[in-house]
Design a protein around this motif. Structure first.
Motif, PDB file in Angstrom:
ATOM      1  N   GLU A  73       0.838  -1.194   0.000  1.00  0.00           N
ATOM      2  CA  GLU A  73       0.000   0.000   0.000  1.00  0.00           C
ATOM      3  C   GLU A  73       0.876   1.247   0.000  1.00  0.00           C
ATOM      4  O   GLU A  73       1.959   1.272   0.580  1.00  0.00           O
ATOM      5  CB  GLU A  73      -0.900   0.022   1.236  1.00  0.00           C
ATOM      6  CG  GLU A  73      -2.007  -1.023   1.211  1.00  0.00           C
ATOM      7  CD  GLU A  73      -2.926  -0.875   2.402  1.00  0.00           C
ATOM      8  OE1 GLU A  73      -2.709   0.066   3.209  1.00  0.00           O
ATOM      9  OE2 GLU A  73      -3.851  -1.687   2.531  1.00  0.00           O
ATOM     10  N   SER A  74       0.394   2.279  -0.639  1.00  0.00           N
ATOM     11  CA  SER A  74       1.109   3.562  -0.649  1.00  0.00           C
ATOM     12  C   SER A  74       0.577   4.456   0.471  1.00  0.00           C
ATOM     13  O   SER A  74      -0.355   4.087   1.192  1.00  0.00           O
ATOM     14  CB  SER A  74       0.923   4.246  -2.007  1.00  0.00           C
ATOM     15  OG  SER A  74      -0.450   4.448  -2.287  1.00  0.00           O
ATOM     16  N   ARG A  76       2.313   5.747   3.179  1.00  0.00           N
ATOM     17  CA  ARG A  76       2.921   5.644   4.501  1.00  0.00           C
ATOM     18  C   ARG A  76       3.702   6.924   4.825  1.00  0.00           C
ATOM     19  O   ARG A  76       4.176   7.617   3.936  1.00  0.00           O
ATOM     20  CB  ARG A  76       3.860   4.442   4.579  1.00  0.00           C
ATOM     21  CG  ARG A  76       3.155   3.108   4.395  1.00  0.00           C
ATOM     22  CD  ARG A  76       2.320   2.768   5.624  1.00  0.00           C
ATOM     23  NE  ARG A  76       1.836   1.413   5.605  1.00  0.00           N
ATOM     24  CZ  ARG A  76       0.596   1.048   5.290  1.00  0.00           C
ATOM     25  NH1 ARG A  76      -0.277   1.976   4.937  1.00  0.00           N
ATOM     26  NH2 ARG A  76       0.232  -0.211   5.308  1.00  0.00           N
ATOM     27  N   LEU A 109       8.436  -0.732   1.965  1.00  0.00           N
ATOM     28  CA  LEU A 109       7.816   0.424   1.328  1.00  0.00           C
ATOM     29  C   LEU A 109       7.922   0.388  -0.192  1.00  0.00           C
ATOM     30  O   LEU A 109       6.998   0.782  -0.896  1.00  0.00           O
ATOM     31  CB  LEU A 109       8.462   1.712   1.856  1.00  0.00           C
ATOM     32  CG  LEU A 109       8.386   1.926   3.370  1.00  0.00           C
ATOM     33  CD1 LEU A 109       9.206   3.149   3.770  1.00  0.00           C
ATOM     34  CD2 LEU A 109       6.938   2.081   3.817  1.00  0.00           C
ATOM     35  N   HIS A 110       9.057  -0.093  -0.686  1.00  0.00           N
ATOM     36  CA  HIS A 110       9.264  -0.076  -2.137  1.00  0.00           C
ATOM     37  C   HIS A 110      10.433  -0.986  -2.487  1.00  0.00           C
ATOM     38  O   HIS A 110      11.422  -1.068  -1.747  1.00  0.00           O
ATOM     39  CB  HIS A 110       9.563   1.355  -2.604  1.00  0.00           C
ATOM     40  CG  HIS A 110       9.617   1.526  -4.088  1.00  0.00           C
ATOM     41  ND1 HIS A 110       8.691   0.967  -4.950  1.00  0.00           N
ATOM     42  CD2 HIS A 110      10.502   2.193  -4.884  1.00  0.00           C
ATOM     43  CE1 HIS A 110       8.990   1.290  -6.185  1.00  0.00           C
ATOM     44  NE2 HIS A 110      10.081   2.027  -6.181  1.00  0.00           N
ATOM     45  N   GLU A 128      10.663   7.348  -7.124  1.00  0.00           N
ATOM     46  CA  GLU A 128       9.491   6.477  -7.048  1.00  0.00           C
ATOM     47  C   GLU A 128       9.015   6.328  -5.613  1.00  0.00           C
ATOM     48  O   GLU A 128       7.807   6.335  -5.340  1.00  0.00           O
ATOM     49  CB  GLU A 128       9.825   5.107  -7.640  1.00  0.00           C
ATOM     50  CG  GLU A 128      10.080   5.126  -9.137  1.00  0.00           C
ATOM     51  CD  GLU A 128      10.512   3.767  -9.658  1.00  0.00           C
ATOM     52  OE1 GLU A 128      10.608   2.818  -8.855  1.00  0.00           O
ATOM     53  OE2 GLU A 128      10.756   3.657 -10.873  1.00  0.00           O
ATOM     54  N   GLU A 131       7.102   9.329  -4.552  1.00  0.00           N
ATOM     55  CA  GLU A 131       5.776   9.380  -5.158  1.00  0.00           C
ATOM     56  C   GLU A 131       4.786   8.491  -4.416  1.00  0.00           C
ATOM     57  O   GLU A 131       3.600   8.820  -4.303  1.00  0.00           O
ATOM     58  CB  GLU A 131       5.854   8.938  -6.620  1.00  0.00           C
ATOM     59  CG  GLU A 131       6.516   9.949  -7.549  1.00  0.00           C
ATOM     60  CD  GLU A 131       6.556   9.453  -8.980  1.00  0.00           C
ATOM     61  OE1 GLU A 131       6.021   8.352  -9.244  1.00  0.00           O
ATOM     62  OE2 GLU A 131       7.123  10.164  -9.838  1.00  0.00           O
ATOM     63  N   LYS A 132       5.262   7.385  -3.891  1.00  0.00           N
ATOM     64  CA  LYS A 132       4.378   6.418  -3.232  1.00  0.00           C
ATOM     65  C   LYS A 132       4.119   6.749  -1.778  1.00  0.00           C
ATOM     66  O   LYS A 132       3.050   6.434  -1.246  1.00  0.00           O
ATOM     67  CB  LYS A 132       4.993   5.015  -3.324  1.00  0.00           C
ATOM     68  CG  LYS A 132       5.074   4.454  -4.730  1.00  0.00           C
ATOM     69  CD  LYS A 132       5.711   3.078  -4.746  1.00  0.00           C
ATOM     70  CE  LYS A 132       4.858   2.066  -4.005  1.00  0.00           C
ATOM     71  NZ  LYS A 132       5.424   0.690  -4.132  1.00  0.00           N
ATOM     72  N   HIS A 133       5.091   7.368  -1.102  1.00  0.00           N
ATOM     73  CA  HIS A 133       4.978   7.584   0.344  1.00  0.00           C
ATOM     74  C   HIS A 133       5.411   9.000   0.726  1.00  0.00           C
ATOM     75  O   HIS A 133       6.156   9.659  -0.011  1.00  0.00           O
ATOM     76  CB  HIS A 133       5.845   6.570   1.101  1.00  0.00           C
ATOM     77  CG  HIS A 133       5.513   5.136   0.802  1.00  0.00           C
ATOM     78  ND1 HIS A 133       4.404   4.515   1.310  1.00  0.00           N
ATOM     79  CD2 HIS A 133       6.152   4.207   0.031  1.00  0.00           C
ATOM     80  CE1 HIS A 133       4.363   3.259   0.871  1.00  0.00           C
ATOM     81  NE2 HIS A 133       5.413   3.055   0.098  1.00  0.00           N
ATOM     82  N   ARG A 201       7.405  -7.433  -5.877  1.00  0.00           N
ATOM     83  CA  ARG A 201       6.314  -6.576  -5.413  1.00  0.00           C
ATOM     84  C   ARG A 201       5.255  -7.399  -4.691  1.00  0.00           C
ATOM     85  O   ARG A 201       4.712  -6.978  -3.663  1.00  0.00           O
ATOM     86  CB  ARG A 201       5.705  -5.821  -6.587  1.00  0.00           C
ATOM     87  CG  ARG A 201       6.573  -4.680  -7.114  1.00  0.00           C
ATOM     88  CD  ARG A 201       5.797  -3.789  -8.066  1.00  0.00           C
ATOM     89  NE  ARG A 201       5.406  -4.490  -9.273  1.00  0.00           N
ATOM     90  CZ  ARG A 201       6.163  -4.572 -10.355  1.00  0.00           C
ATOM     91  NH1 ARG A 201       7.357  -3.986 -10.383  1.00  0.00           N
ATOM     92  NH2 ARG A 201       5.739  -5.219 -11.430  1.00  0.00           N
TER      93      ARG A 201
END
Length: 211
Positions: A73-74, A76, A109-110, A128, A131-133, A201
């Motif tokens: 999940e993004s 965080r 996280l990634h 990246e 962008e996600k967290h 992933r």
């Protein structure tokens, strides 16, 4: 909570929109995906299905895992982020696995699998991740790798050198990834890089559900 309860409790988070015809009950498809990502081999996962009277090939379960397109999940907002890189082999080729972990929760996280290790790739990995967290205010824990420190500096991120301590969280992830690969060695066999990256992933999704 016992691990089996966590496995079953998180099945709803697996999306099966890719399914065109339901030859297998959805619960068993989700359960098989989760079992395999939790560490059960494809052969043993197929054996579990047989207990329920369902016979499927190992390749079928493999395809379920990859078509589900699972990922962490993004969104965080960790206080610290442990970042590292390690060598992963795909057959006879060397690749670099980049990973970022929240050391407080041990959540992945990634991840990113790259064919080489450069400053530009490290910079793109951090882009990246941002962008996600929400990590702009986090302290990044890095070892002596110059590309990682350079990427932090170029992104304006606070970082500090740490050999052990909270940074060990990312090392635990690397150990588990390597344990899961072919023959418990540091090698993916008979897969292309995109498939390996996709598996990583999916592994991240499962890791976060079970920690």
């Amino acid at each position: 909570m016992p691990e089996n309860d966590r496995l079953i409790g998180n099945l709803d988070e697996i999306d099966l929109e890719f399914v065109e015809r339901e030859a297998t009950p959805r619960f068993l498809m989700k359960f098989s995906i989760q079992l395999h990502l939790a560490g059960l081999s494809l052969s043993n996962t197929v054996s579990v299905l047989e207990i329920f009277g369902v016979e499927r090939a190992r390749s079928t379960v493999h395809n379920w895992v990859h078509k589900a397109e699972l990922q962490p999940e993004s969104g965080r907002s960790p206080d610290q982020v442990a970042v590292d890189e390690t060598v992963i082999r795909i057959d006879d080729e060397q690749y670099w696995l980049y990973a970022a972990v929240d050391p407080c929760s041990n959540e992945l996280l990634h991840t990113k699998l790259e064919p080489t290790r450069t400053n530009a790739i490290s910079y793109a990995f951090f882009a990246e991740l941002r962008e996600k967290h929400d990590v702009d205010d986090a302290v990044f824990l890095v070892d002596g790798a110059t590309p990682l420190k350079d990427a932090c500096s170029r992104h304006g991120l606070d970082f500090k050198y740490q050999k052990h301590g909270n940074r060990n969280s990312v090392e635990r992830v690397f150990r588990e990834v390597k344990r899961r690969t072919s023959s418990f060695s540091n090698c993916f066999s008979h897969v292309d890089p995109d498939t390996a990256d996709d598996w990583l992933r999916s592994f991240s999704f499962a890791w976060n559900q079970l920690i």
